[in-house]
Design a protein around this motif. Structure first.
Motif, PDB file in Angstrom:
ATOM      1  N   VAL A  47      35.106  54.251  -2.253  1.00 50.86           N
ATOM      2  CA  VAL A  47      35.257  54.163  -0.792  1.00 50.86           C
ATOM      3  C   VAL A  47      35.661  55.521  -0.232  1.00 50.86           C
ATOM      4  N   LEU A  48      36.687  56.136  -0.827  1.00 47.25           N
ATOM      5  CA  LEU A  48      37.133  57.440  -0.326  1.00 47.25           C
ATOM      6  C   LEU A  48      36.002  58.459  -0.394  1.00 47.25           C
ATOM      7  N   GLU A  67      34.324  60.306   2.835  1.00 48.78           N
ATOM      8  CA  GLU A  67      34.322  61.774   2.787  1.00 48.78           C
ATOM      9  C   GLU A  67      32.917  62.307   3.059  1.00 48.78           C
ATOM     10  N   GLU A  68      31.965  61.714   2.347  1.00 48.16           N
ATOM     11  CA  GLU A  68      30.586  62.213   2.375  1.00 48.16           C
ATOM     12  C   GLU A  68      29.981  62.096   3.764  1.00 48.16           C
ATOM     13  N   ALA A  69      30.151  60.922   4.381  1.00 47.78           N
ATOM     14  CA  ALA A  69      29.566  60.715   5.716  1.00 47.78           C
ATOM     15  C   ALA A  69      30.607  60.031   6.588  1.00 47.78           C
ATOM     16  N   ALA A 116      35.730  52.905  14.222  1.00 48.08           N
ATOM     17  CA  ALA A 116      36.484  52.001  13.354  1.00 48.08           C
ATOM     18  C   ALA A 116      35.579  50.944  12.726  1.00 48.08           C
ATOM     19  N   ALA A 117      34.682  50.381  13.522  1.00 48.14           N
ATOM     20  CA  ALA A 117      33.804  49.333  13.002  1.00 48.14           C
ATOM     21  C   ALA A 117      32.926  49.876  11.879  1.00 48.14           C
ATOM     22  N   ALA A 118      32.369  51.054  12.090  1.00 48.17           N
ATOM     23  CA  ALA A 118      31.510  51.664  11.073  1.00 48.17           C
ATOM     24  C   ALA A 118      32.305  51.945   9.806  1.00 48.17           C
ATOM     25  N   LEU A 119      33.531  52.394  10.015  1.00 45.20           N
ATOM     26  CA  LEU A 119      34.378  52.704   8.869  1.00 45.20           C
ATOM     27  C   LEU A 119      34.675  51.446   8.048  1.00 45.20           C
ATOM     28  N   LEU A 120      35.004  50.370   8.728  1.00 46.03           N
ATOM     29  CA  LEU A 120      35.311  49.121   8.016  1.00 46.03           C
ATOM     30  C   LEU A 120      34.078  48.570   7.315  1.00 46.03           C
ATOM     31  N   LYS A 121      32.940  48.693   8.004  1.00 44.57           N
ATOM     32  CA  LYS A 121      31.685  48.218   7.391  1.00 44.57           C
ATOM     33  C   LYS A 121      31.356  49.012   6.136  1.00 44.57           C
ATOM     34  N   LYS A 122      31.492  50.324   6.278  1.00 49.59           N
ATOM     35  CA  LYS A 122      31.209  51.202   5.143  1.00 49.59           C
ATOM     36  C   LYS A 122      32.125  50.863   3.954  1.00 49.59           C
TER      37      LYS A 122
END
Ligand SMILES: Nc1ncnc2c1ncn2[C@@H]1O[C@H](COP(=O)(O)OP(=O)(O)O)[C@@H](O)[C@H]1O
Ligand SMILES: Nc1ncnc2c1ncn2[C@@H]1O[C@H](COP(=O)(O)OP(=O)(O)O)[C@@H](O)[C@H]1O
Ligand SMILES: [Mg+2]
Ligand SMILES: [Mg+2]
Ligand SMILES: [Mg+2]
Ligand SMILES: [Mg+2]
Lengths: 333, 190, 333, 190
Positions: free
Chosen positions: B47-48, B52-54, B59-65
Motif C-alpha cells: 500500500v505504501l 508513493e508511486e502514484a 481521500a476517496a481515491a486514496l482509500l480505494k487505492k
C-alpha cells in the motif's frame, strides 16, 4: 528453521521457477503465479480453475494437465491467492463453455474466489460456477460456523471432474458432478509434528516427542485433540472411525481410499498406514475399489497423514480411471 | 478526513503492523495458520509503495487505492476483509461514517457476527463508540477492549473455528490487528 | 521416535502388505519379500531384478512394472536382502533370455547378490549378469576401498535399461547399456536432518539446528563434512560443483537432471533446489534435456536432497522417454 | 569340537549379541547405518530357532546350518560374512583349523585386508593366537585387542569407508561383534 529455500519471502516464486523448469509441458505465468496447461484453452471445453495457498504441492499446480485442471493459482504459503490471479486464470482457460472454480472451504479462499467471480462477471467475462469442497470430518459442521475444511477430497474431485470436463460436458453438469463428489467424500488427518511456515521461521505448534495431534488441517492448524503416540493400527482407527460414522460407505461400487502424506512422511509409512486402513474397511464391510497412496496434498514439512474415502458409483470410477497427464497424477496416456 | 491525515494514518498502521508482525503471527500460530503478521505486513508495504508511486488525488481515491492494493496483495481472509473495509470507506465524508460503511462491508463479505471471535469484535465496538460521538482515542480503546474480549471466546468463523473449544484462551489475530488500526487512527486523525 | 508404524520389527512386512493393496497390478511374494509384475515373465525378454534394503521407497519395489523392473527384493530397513530372495526373484522373472541383476554398490548388496548368482548357477538356473551402480561423488573412488556408493543413477538406470529390455534386446546388450548409464551418471547428496532407523529408535546422527551434512549416503551414513546451514542457492553449488568436476557433462544431448527428495523434504523445496541447480548448469553450459524432481529414492525420514546428472545421447533419451508403467514412475502408456 | 560345545558357543554368542545389541547399533550409527545390532540379533535368534527345530546330527551339520541360516536371515554385509565364516568352519576338525578356514572365507568373500577397519581385524589376530597354540581365552583377548586397534583406523571397506577421515575415532561394529564371538568361545569351548 531447516529448509532448502533461499529468502523465505521468495519461496513461492522460486518454487514456481523450478516447477516450470521441471515441467516444460506446462506454462507458468510467473507474474500472476498461475500454472496453465501448455496447449492453452480448448474451444467448447469447460475450464477448470483451482488454487489456494502454496505449501501443499503437488496440489494444485501439479494437477494441471490433460484430464484434470486447466489452471491453478498459487498463493503465498498457506494464504489464499488474490482475486487478480483467479481472474487471470479464468480468462486464460476460457474456451467459451464457462469456467468452474474449485475452492477449498477456507474463509480466505472462498472470499477471494468470490471477489474474482464478481470481477469476471463485472467485465462480462466467462460464465463462472463455483464449487466449494468441505470434507474434513474433524470439523463440526454447522450453519453458524465456517463449516468444514476442504482437504483430501479436493484431489479426487479435481481428477474426476477433470475427466468429465475433458469429455466436453456442459458447465452445469460438470458443476453438479463436482458437488456430488464433494458430498460423497470425507477426510480426517493427523500430525506427528508441526510444520514450519517459512516466513514464521519456527514450528506453528509444539508437539512433545510422545504426543500426536488428531484432526489437524493442512495449514498447521492444531488438531481437535492431542493424544499419546500410538501404533499405525490405532492411528488408522482414529482416522477411519469418524469418517465411517459420518457417512454410509457400504454398498455401491466401493470407495476410493486415499492415504495422503503431509510432506515429511515417507512412503514406507504411508503403505503401513494404508494396510491398517484397508483392514478396518474390510472389517466394516467397505470395499476398496481404488487406492491412492502418496504425498499428494502436503502441509509443508509436516509429518503425518490424512485418510480420504470417496464413495463411488460406476460413473465416478470410470472417470477416475480415465487418462490423466499431470506432474502429480498420471495414467492411461 | 484530509488526504494527508489518512496517509499519516496508513503510514502509522503500516509501522505498527511491521512492529507487531511476529506477535500477530504468533497469535495466528496458536489458533490459525501462522501468517497473519506476514500477510498484513506484505499488504501494507505494498500500500505504501502504491501510494508513493502514484499519489492519489483525494481521500476517496486514496482509500480505494488502499483497498484495491490490499485485495491484490494479501490474499487469505484478511486481504478481502481489510480490502473491503477500505474500499467501502471511500464513499463517506467523515471518519465515523466511513468506518461504519467499512464495517458493514466486512460483515457482508465475511458473514461473521459479533462474538464469532474475528476482527468484527474489535471493529464493531469502535464504530459504536464513534457513532456515539466519542473521540477516535476512545474508539481505539473500545477496539482494544473488543480484542481482549475475544480471548475467552470459542471461534465460529475463520480458521480458528476448526479448533472448536481449543480456540478459547487466545486473542483473535484479526481483532488484534484491527485494534492496531484504530490505535494508528487515534494517533493520526483529529 | 515418531513414525506411522506398528512394531519396528514388522515395518517391512506391513509396508509390503500396504503396497500390495495399493497396487493390485503387482504380485507381492510376501514370504520372500519380492515384488513382481502381475503378468509374470515374458518369454524371450531379459528379466530385470533389483533390490536392496528397505527405507528407500518407491525404490525399488515401486519401479516394478512395464518398461522398468521385473522384480525387486525388499531387505530389512537399510539391510541388503538375502540371497534366497534374489534367487526367488531371478527364477520368477526368467523368460529364457537371462536375468540382469542391478546392484547398488554396497558391500552387503554386492556380496548377497554374488551369493545369489552363485546359487542360481549351481542350480543351472537362468544366465545372470550383474551390473553394479556406483555414482556417488561424495565418496573417493579407489581400488583399495569399497568404492563409490550407488545412489540416484540407479533410478535412471532402471528406467532406461528397463526400456531396452522391453524392446527385447539380448542380455549382453542390456548389461552393456546398464554399464554405460552407470558410467555417465554422477550424484551428490546432503541432509538437513538425520533419519531414524525404526529398530534403532533414535536418529542415526545428531545434527544441530544450524548445521547440515554434505555428502551423505542414503542409509543415514553421516556425510563427508558438516557445514552451517545455507540458502538453497549455495546448497546447489555444494552438490553440483563436485559432480561437474568429476565428469565432463557439456556437449551431447544434455543431461537428465534428477533432484531427489530423501523422504521428509517437501516437493516445494525440491522445486526451489531444482531452480538453483538448473541455473548453475546453465552457467556451466550444461543443457538439461529432461528433469525428474521428487522423492524417488528416499532415506526413511531424512530431510535433504540428492542431485544426479546423467549425460545423455539420443539413445538414452529415447529410452528414457519410452513408456513406463510402475507405481513410482509412469508415463507414455 | 563336540556338537554340544558348539551349541553352547552359539547360544552364548546369541546371548551376548542380544545384550550388546544397542551398543553394536550405536557403533554402527557412528560410522555406518545403525543396523549391525539388529542384524546379528535377528540372525542369531533365527539360528537358535533353526537348531531347536531340527537338531543337526553332527558338528559339521550344525556349523552348516548356522552359516546357511545367517546367510538367509541377516542380509547386509554381516549376513554373507558371518554366514561364510560358519559355512567354511564346517570342513575342519579342530576349532583353530575351523576358525582359520572361516577367516579365509571371510577374506575371500569380503576382499578386505587387515587394517581396513572390519571384522577381519578382530578375527585375524584370534586365528593367529590359536595357530600359535594359545588358548581360546587368549584368542578372545587377541580379538578384543584387534577390535580396540580399529578405533584410530580410517576405514577402507564397508560403509564406514564412505566417511573417509571421519571414520577414525570409533571402534568397528563388526570387529566388536567378532570379539563377542570369541568371548563366547572362551566361555564355552575347552
Ligand atoms: N468470516 C470472517 N469475518 C470476519 N473476519 C474474519 C473472518 N474469517 C477470518 N477473519 C479474520 O481474519 C483473521 C485471519 O487473517 P489471516 O491469518 O490473514 O487469514 P487466513 O485465516 O486466511 O490465514 C482472523 O483472525 C479473523 O479476525
Ligand atoms: N568387505 C568387508 N570385509 C569384511 N568385513 C566387512 C566388510 N565390509 C563390512 N564388513 C563388516 O561388516 C560390518 C557391518 O555389518 P552390518 O552393519 O551388519 O552390515 P551393513 O554394513 O550392510 O549395514 C562392519 O562393521 C565390518 O566389520
Ligand atoms: Mg492463511
Ligand atoms: Mg492466517
Ligand atoms: Mg545395513
Ligand atoms: Mg550396518
Amino acid at each position: 528453521m531447516k529448509k532448502l529455500i533461499n529468502d523465505p519471502a521468495d519461496v513461492v516464486a522460486d518454487a514456481l521457477r523450478g516447477m516450470a523448469l521441471a515441467h516444460p509441458e506446462l506454462r507458468v505465468d510467473h507474474e500472476n503465479r498461475v500454472v496453465f496447461r501448455g496447449e492453452g484453452p480448448r474451444q467448447g471445453k469447460v475450464g477448470l480453475v483451482s488454487g489456494g495457498g502454496s505449501g501443499h504441492e503437488p496440489m494444485h499446480g501439479g494437477f494441471v494437465g490433460r484430464g484434470m485442471l486447466d489452471a491453478a493459482c498459487a498463493g503465498e504459503v498457506f494464504t489464499s491467492p488474490v482475486p487478480d490471479q483467479m481472474v487471470a486464470a479464468t480468462q486464460g482457460v476460457d474456451g467459451g463453455a464457462g469456467v468452474l472454480h474449485i475452492v477449498k472451504n477456507y474463509t480466505g479462499d472462498v472470499m477471494n474466489f468470490e471477489m474474482a467471480a464478481e470481477l469476471v462477471a463485472a467485465e462480462s467475462g466467462a460464465e463462472v460456477v463455483t464449487v466449494v469442497v468441505d470434507d474434513d470430518v474433524a470439523v463440526t459442521d454447522s450453519l453458524y460456523t465456517a463449516g468444514r475444511r476442504g482437504v483430501g477430497t479436493t484431489v479426487l474431485l479435481e481428477k474426476i471432474v477433470g475427466a468429465a470436463a475433458e469429455e466436453g460436458r456442459p458447465l452445469a453438469e460438470v458443476a453438479d458432478l463436482a458437488r456430488r463428489v464433494d458430498d460423497a467424500g470425507r477426510s480426517m488427518g493427523m500430525a506427528l509434528t508441526s510444520c514450519t511456515v517459512p516466513a514464521a521461521g519456527k514450528p506453528t505448534f509444539d508437539l512433545p516427542e510422545d504426543q500426536m495431534e488428531i484432526g489437524i488441517g493442512i495449514h498447521g492448524e492444531p488438531g481437535r485433540r492431542r493424544v499419546p503416540l500410538a501404533p499405525a493400527r490405532e492411528v488408522a482407527e482414529m482416522l477411519v472411525e469418524p469418517i465411517l460414522s459420518d457417512l454410509a460407505f457400504t454398498g455401491g461400487e466401493g470407495v476410493i481410499c486415499f492415504v495422503n502424506g503431509l510432506g515429511a512422511t515417507p512412503l514406507l509409512e504411508l503403505y503401513v498406514l494404508h494396510a491398517e486402513v484397508a483392514a478396518l474397511l474390510d472389517k466394516a464391510g467397505v470395499g476398496i475399489a481404488r487406492s491412492l497412496v502418496g504425498p499428494y496434498m502436503t502441509s509443508l514439512d509436516m509429518a503425518g497423514a490424512t485418510v480420504t474415502l470417496l464413495r463411488c458409483d460406476d460413473e465416478l470410477l470410470r472417470l477416475w480411471d480415465a487418462p490423466v497427464v499431470t506432474p502429480g497424477l498420471r495414467w492411461g496416456a | 478526513m484530509s488526504t494527508e491525515e489518512l496517509q499519516a494514518w496508513l503510514r502509522r498502521f503500516a509501522e505498527l503492523v511491521h512492529e507487531h508482525k511476529d506477535e500477530l503471527t504468533a497469535l495466528d500460530s496458536a489458533i490459525g495458520d501462522a501468517d497473519h503478521g506476514a500477510n498484513l505486513d506484505r499488504g501494507m508495504t505494498a500500500v505504501l509503495a502504491a501510494l508513493e508511486e502514484a499519489p492519489p488525488a483525494d481521500a476517496a481515491a486514496l482509500l480505494k487505492k488502499t483497498g484495491a492494493t490490499l485485495v491484490s496483495k494479501v490474499g487469505g481472509a484478511s486481504g478481502p476483509l481489510y480490502g473491503t473495509l477500505f474500499l467501502r470507506m471511500a464513499g463517506a465524508d467523515t471518519f465515523p461514517a466511513a468506518l461504519r460503511a467499512g464495517y458493514e462491508g466486512v460483515l457482508a463479505r465475511g458473514k461473521a457476527e459479533p462474538g464469532d471471535k474475528t476482527m468484527v469484535d474489535a471493529l464493531g465496538p469502535a464504530c459504536d463508540a464513534l457513532d456515539a460521538g466519542r473521540s477516535v482515542a476512545e474508539a481505539a480503546q473500545a477496539a482494544a477492549e473488543g480484542r481482549d474480549a475475544t480471548v475467552p471466546l470459542v471461534a465460529r468463523k475463520g480458521r480458528a473455528s476448526y479448533l472448536g473449544e481449543r480456540s478459547a484462551g487466545h486473542a483473535d489475530p484479526g481483532a488484534t490487528s484491527t485494534a492496531l488500526l484504530l490505535q494508528a487512527a487515534a494517533e493520526t486523525l483529529s
